[in-house]
Write an enzyme that holds these catalytic residues in place. Sequence first.
Site, PDB file in Angstrom:
ATOM      1  CG  HIS A 322     -30.336  75.277  -5.319  1.00  0.00           C
ATOM      2  ND1 HIS A 322     -30.735  74.627  -4.181  1.00  0.00           N
ATOM      3  CD2 HIS A 322     -30.448  76.602  -5.053  1.00  0.00           C
ATOM      4  CE1 HIS A 322     -31.080  75.517  -3.266  1.00  0.00           C
ATOM      5  NE2 HIS A 322     -30.913  76.727  -3.766  1.00  0.00           N
ATOM      6  N   GLY A 323     -30.050  72.706  -9.105  1.00  0.00           N
ATOM      7  CA  GLY A 323     -29.575  72.510 -10.478  1.00  0.00           C
ATOM      8  C   GLY A 323     -29.211  71.073 -10.742  1.00  0.00           C
TER       9      GLY A 323
END
Lengths: 473, 308
Positions: A322-323
């Site tokens: 996701h990040g």
Amino acid sequence: MLFNSFSFLIFLPLVCILYYMLPHKFRWLLLLLSSCYFYMAFVPLYILILGFTIVVDYFAGIYIENSTGKRRKAFLVCSLIANIGVLAVFKYFNFINENLTSLMQSVGLVNQVPYLSILLPIGLSFHTFQAMSYTIEVYRGHQKAERHFGIYSLYVMFFPQLVAGPIERPQNILHQFYEKHAFDYHNIVEGARLILWGFFMKVVVADRLAIYVNVLFDYPDLHNGTSLMVAAIFFTFQIYCDFAGYSKIAVGSARILGFDLMNNFERPFFSKSPSEFWKRWHISLSTWFRDYLYIPLGGNKVPLARNCVNLAFTFTISGLWHGASWNFIIWGFLNGLYIVVDRLVNPLTKKWRNAASYGLLFRIGGRLLTFWLISLAFVFFRAKSLDYALIIITKIFTSVGELYIPSPAQLIFSLLAITILMLSEFQAEFMQSKYAFFRSSNMLVRNIAYIVVIFLIMLIGVFDGGQFIYFQF
Amino acid sequence: MTKNKVAYLIFRIVLLMFIIAALDFTSGKILEYYYFKQNSGLQYRTTYSMDTAKTDILVFGSSRANHHYVPEFFGGDTMSFYNTGRDANYILYNTAVLKSVLKRYTPTLVILDFDVTYLNKRQENYDRLSSLLPYYKSHEEIREIVETRSPYEKIKLMSYTYPFNSMILTIAAGNMETNKERKQDDRGYVAFRGKWPKDLDTMVFREVIDDTLVRAFESFVTSAKNAGSQLVVVVSPLFYKYEQTKSIEIAKQVCEKHGVQFLDYSHDSTFLSDRNLFDDLAHMNDDGARIFSKMLSKKLIVKKKTGL
């Protein structure tokens, strides 16, 4: 191009009209050109990155199919390195460098590697994962290598799911580009319904809740735990409606063109356990990790301890997907931890859960507890930094106070939006076709439902809410 | 067969659009009627500023203007005063309101409260122009500014309901008997009563200057000057110290170019870091606002007398 932009309202009908007017043999070209235009509306130059992975994976697919033994594996590894390499450079380089700098500083060394000043290409993780699933499936022999370069490019670039999924498998989507999709009234109506509800979720629910959430999450030190708890709950609804809304618009847009994309959400807030939640939330990513990471690691066909490690590891990697920040890693790990605990506790509570007298209590309590645990984990997802996340979590459990209400109207709109959403989800979960206004057999009821939703969007939708949260991944 | 289905689909779409257009027109007109019937609250104050106020002194700016300029200290018995400042509405809004005012009359003194990051590029500057959407159709002079919200604003504003988007509850509250007297303001000024609890170090702003905002600011200055109003640009006190911002530098240059007085109270030691005078980091409470208003009005009187 944003789905919730005015440009898309012009773009989609235009593409649809041209699509059905064109002979079948030219349709792939129209879709490819439209997809290029759609993607280039963000940062035009980044299409070159997409082009690079497309070329690499196109040839990798053919070489994998034509080879055997170690060579076959070598081509797969090359393709994976190219894809993960792009992700590493654009998404993770600065994160790794930053942590390396801290680590070296702690032992008195200086890191000379400069930081990269680059923007993350929109939806990079999504189309990279879709591209990877192609070469893996070809390697596993589940999918024939695609020889038509244009069709393969379209597989990666198909505009409805290009920037935020659903992450499709080649077996589901590639053949659809060859099929002749005749004009189908029911597909168009169904697609339009999905788009309409997707817009409702985005502009009436997600963007409305974002107004409150942003203020609280950006300045947690100025607010008490009660307000931060409400913000955390609101964020769980916000991210669901933002992402599920996007997915509905994506699936609906594809449906109008005659394509079937996979369903990405299955009313996750009715999950009775974290394990169930992840079977209903971002299904295309969960199944991707299941098929390409969790099962190759041994899945649940290994001893319990190893299985727990596999689960925690898979979810932590999912967080990292996701990040590039510790917040996302912790978010992923926390969800992994929930699943592990669930796996361990599940057999112990089975007897009580099945008992008639406690069944209902377990079902309701399980849903509430799952929602609360997921909301707490999402604090790490949304907070600006790890420090902020810890402040929020600490305050939620230690500081009770008056609820911060910047504007009563905002709060009323937010609660109204959540109520409508949950009524609709409740109906779909428990009542099947009963009270399904969009699908009512009575044409008048159906049309009144459409008009009411359109009118609600016009009246209380937030039109300057900006882009979808998942575009950044 | 397909042709029939296409025709049926087109018929359905046209019918749906017609119903929605009728609904949009009806609801838009109802909302418009009740919007302009309000006689208290934020929206009413914007209407009053644009369509009614005819005072000698007008204050413009955002929330810092609205909560910092206490009417009783300005103008004495001879000059009337109104504070047009509106929370979270910045230079684009100020310029639009000034243009509407100047179409009706010329105020003697215009005070613009300038925030230290007023020209910083922020989407909020444009989003908040939603406050002006109800006036778009009737005020030609503000259209150019409102259209900076988005490239499609003109098309969106063909709708009658869109200008009143998300306003239904505030409009309803403004028209209920119990709320007709929800007047918290004194000639536009709204007092804050809190006290800021924390200390703070120097703030450093990383600004990206927005050319549209610079143009709007310059337009504000030239419009007031050309109309013959005396203009003073003021940076009202702040709780925190900050390193010089690009916005302030540009504002000073523009003021110097047009011969406009620029008064900066942001580092004034009377206010700096005094928790008793601030409601939050950027807004003084009533006590602070009174001290500041007195200080500023004295300065303006001295200037008027000496011409310095």
